[in-house]
Design an enzyme around this catalytic site. Structure first.
Site, PDB file in Angstrom:
ATOM      1  N   LYS A   1      -7.782  21.561 101.226  1.00  0.00           N
ATOM      2  CA  LYS A   1      -8.027  22.557 100.061  1.00  0.00           C
ATOM      3  C   LYS A   1      -7.989  24.057 101.316  1.00  0.00           C
ATOM      4  CE  LYS A   1     -12.244  23.904  97.420  1.00  0.00           C
ATOM      5  NZ  LYS A   1     -13.355  23.116  96.999  1.00  0.00           N
TER       6      LYS A   1
ATOM      7  N   SER B   1     -14.092  22.554  92.244  1.00  0.00           N
ATOM      8  CA  SER B   1     -12.795  23.678  92.162  1.00  0.00           C
ATOM      9  C   SER B   1     -12.121  22.894  93.828  1.00  0.00           C
ATOM     10  CB  SER B   1     -13.943  24.792  92.989  1.00  0.00           C
ATOM     11  OG  SER B   1     -14.291  24.496  94.441  1.00  0.00           O
TER      12      SER B   1
ATOM     13  N   SER C   1     -18.100  20.159  93.627  1.00  0.00           N
ATOM     14  CA  SER C   1     -16.232  20.224  93.753  1.00  0.00           C
ATOM     15  C   SER C   1     -15.806  19.817  94.056  1.00  0.00           C
ATOM     16  CB  SER C   1     -15.767  21.638  94.277  1.00  0.00           C
ATOM     17  OG  SER C   1     -16.427  22.274  93.894  1.00  0.00           O
TER      18      SER C   1
HETATM   19  N1  GLN Z   1     -18.995  24.305  90.356  1.00  0.00           N
HETATM   20  C1  GLN Z   1     -20.172  24.976  90.971  1.00  0.00           C
HETATM   21  C2  GLN Z   1     -20.010  26.230  91.257  1.00  0.00           C
HETATM   22  O1  GLN Z   1     -19.062  26.681  91.100  1.00  0.00           O
HETATM   23  C3  GLN Z   1     -19.637  24.283  92.259  1.00  0.00           C
HETATM   24  C4  GLN Z   1     -18.340  25.005  93.072  1.00  0.00           C
HETATM   25  C5  GLN Z   1     -18.300  23.707  94.314  1.00  0.00           C
HETATM   26  O2  GLN Z   1     -19.154  23.258  94.543  1.00  0.00           O
HETATM   27  N2  GLN Z   1     -18.250  24.750  95.544  1.00  0.00           N
HETATM   28  O3  GLN Z   1     -21.033  27.281  91.629  1.00  0.00           O
END
Ligand code: GLN
Length: 436
Positions: free
Chosen positions: A57, A132, A156
């Site tokens: 990532k 994400s 994510s």
């Molecule tokens: N969707 C969640 C957020 O926007 C989780 C994001 C993540 O785990 N990086 O904070």
């Protein structure tokens, strides 16, 4: 030419031909050179990850690669070092193939907020892959690497694993070093694997985990083993009524079918109730905004990149502005401190549920992935996270395994465990997968 170079070349060709936009950055020449070097390295041949091709990532530092966090802010940022997890992967014979697409600074659950454009869901190309860690999940799902790393702050890793039909695992807070990870909210963030099966998730977790002097929140853990049949007897699985009720009926049906697998193994399945589900999202997002605002202060454009507020996308800006506002001294008692209190209560009540229970099983995301381009409000987008943020709020471990599909769209079953019961949860995932 040996098999590693051959395999890397095959992946590189497939990536070139693919149209899902899973990768942001690949240095072909360097990757092939490293593959050649690996083939000659006698010392690494016996290591557990030897010859595995790993995608990463874009918020985890890999020496000499572009670590953009999928933001214009860092579009020219070439990393001068390897994160601890990357050093460990390389030292165990793994090969990093490239950097994957993601929501900008990991803020999102759909993969749509990337500066580099959306990633398509390989299993349903008109749909989002989830986020994400969108590119990492999509790359594993489309067979564009052997395995991948993602990061999970509020879901994510698990959310895109569920939507793309792969395995994802968020280790307990402190199991894996965050050194070299660009923070979203540092009291929640964990790095973890996205893989084609649960055994590989255990393998990759073993390689990256462990105490690290440059991350004081890390702890020592023994090597995770694959348990034999006898150790997998008489387990107790909890089902939280409220987690099922918030989910789409079709998803619920798939998960209920999955739960039957545990009953067929003669494990006990118990229904539980969790009263604090409504508190989870507001508590998580409030803390997320404050910690993210603080983390972004280093992106001022002075030594590298651009000032973040001048170039970032809408969701990142929203979080910075709200985070800045509620971080004001005069508000600290009103918002942040109360969120921390709520977090403690959420954790205490959650751990009570685990009395006599080995794992809690639930859907991963309450809804199916939407069509690319469909407009959701921020609140609708945040609501995707209702079943994944509890694990981050409580420092628990949680993984996702495939549990069928709905008209070709994958559905993932989430298995949550107490903090530091990662080995058990990975083994339950393996058992589920092999009996589904
Ligand atoms: N969707 C969640 C957020 O926007 C989780 C994001 C993540 O785990 N990086 O904070």
């Amino acid at each position: 030419m040996g098999y590693i170079v051959e395999k890397v070349q095959e992946y590189l060709e497939k990536i070139e031909e693919s149209n899902i936009n899973a990768y942001i950055y690949i240095d072909r020449e360097r990757v092939i050179k490293e593959a050649e070097k690996l083939e000659k390295d006698e010392r690494l041949k016996r290591r557990p990850l030897y010859g595995k091709i790993v995608a990463v990532k874009s918020n985890i530092n890999v020496n000499q690669y572009l670590i953009s966090c999928a933001s214009k802010t860092l579009e020219n940022y070439i990393s001068p070092y390897d994160a601890t997890v990357i050093r460990r992967i390389k030292s165990q014979g793994g090969l990093i193939i490239g950097m994957t697409n993601m929501d900008e600074f990991a803020c999102g659950s759909s993969g749509e907020t990337s500066y580099y454009g959306v990633t398509k869901n390989p299993k349903a190309q008109d749909r989002i892959p989830g986020g994400s860690s969108s590119g990492s999940a999509a790359a594993v799902s489309a067979d564009l690497c052997d395995m991948a790393l993602g990061s999970d702050t509020g879901g994510s890793i698990r959310n895109p694993a569920s939507h793309c039909g792969v395995v994802g695992f968020k280790p307990s807070y402190g199991v894996v070093s965050r050194q070299g990870l660009c923070d979203l909210a540092m009291s929640f963030d964990q790095i973890g694997p996205l893989t084609k099966n649960a055994r590989d998730a255990l393998l990759l977790t073993n390689v990256i985990k462990g105490r690290d002097i440059s991350d004081s929140t890390t702890v020592d853990t023994q090597e995770f083993k694959v348990w034999d049949r006898d150790e997998m007897k008489n387990l107790r699985i909890g089902i939280v009524k409220e987690f099922m009720e918030v989910s789409d009926k079709r998803i619920r049906e798939r998960i209920e079918r999955g739960i039957q697998v545990f009953r067929d193994l003669n494990w006990e399945v118990v229904e539980l109730s969790y009263k604090y589900i409504d508190l989870a999202l507001p508590t998580y997002y409030l803390i997320n905004y404050v910690e993210f605002f603080s983390a972004t202060r280093r992106y001022d454009g002075r030594r590298y990149g651009y000032p973040i507020e001048e170039v970032c996308g809408e969701e990142v800006l929203r979080r910075i502005l709200i985070g800045k506002h509620i971080s004001k001294k005069e508000y600290s008692g009103r918002y942040y401190k109360r969120a921390l209190q709520a977090r403690r209560m959420i954790k205490r009540e959650m751990l009570k549920l685990f009395k006599g229970i080995d794992a809690i099983v639930s859907p991963t995301v309450p809804k199916l992935p939407h069509r690319i381009g469909e407009k959701l409000t921020p609140m609708e987008m945040y609501a995707y996270d209702v079943l994944t943020v509890p694990a981050n709020l409580c420092g628990m471990c949680a993984g996702v395994v495939r549990c069928g599909d709905i008209k070709g769209i994958p559905v993932g079953l989430q298995v949550m465990g107490k903090p530091f019961e990662d080995e058990k949860i990975l083994n339950i995932m393996i058992e589920f997968e092999e009996n589904f």
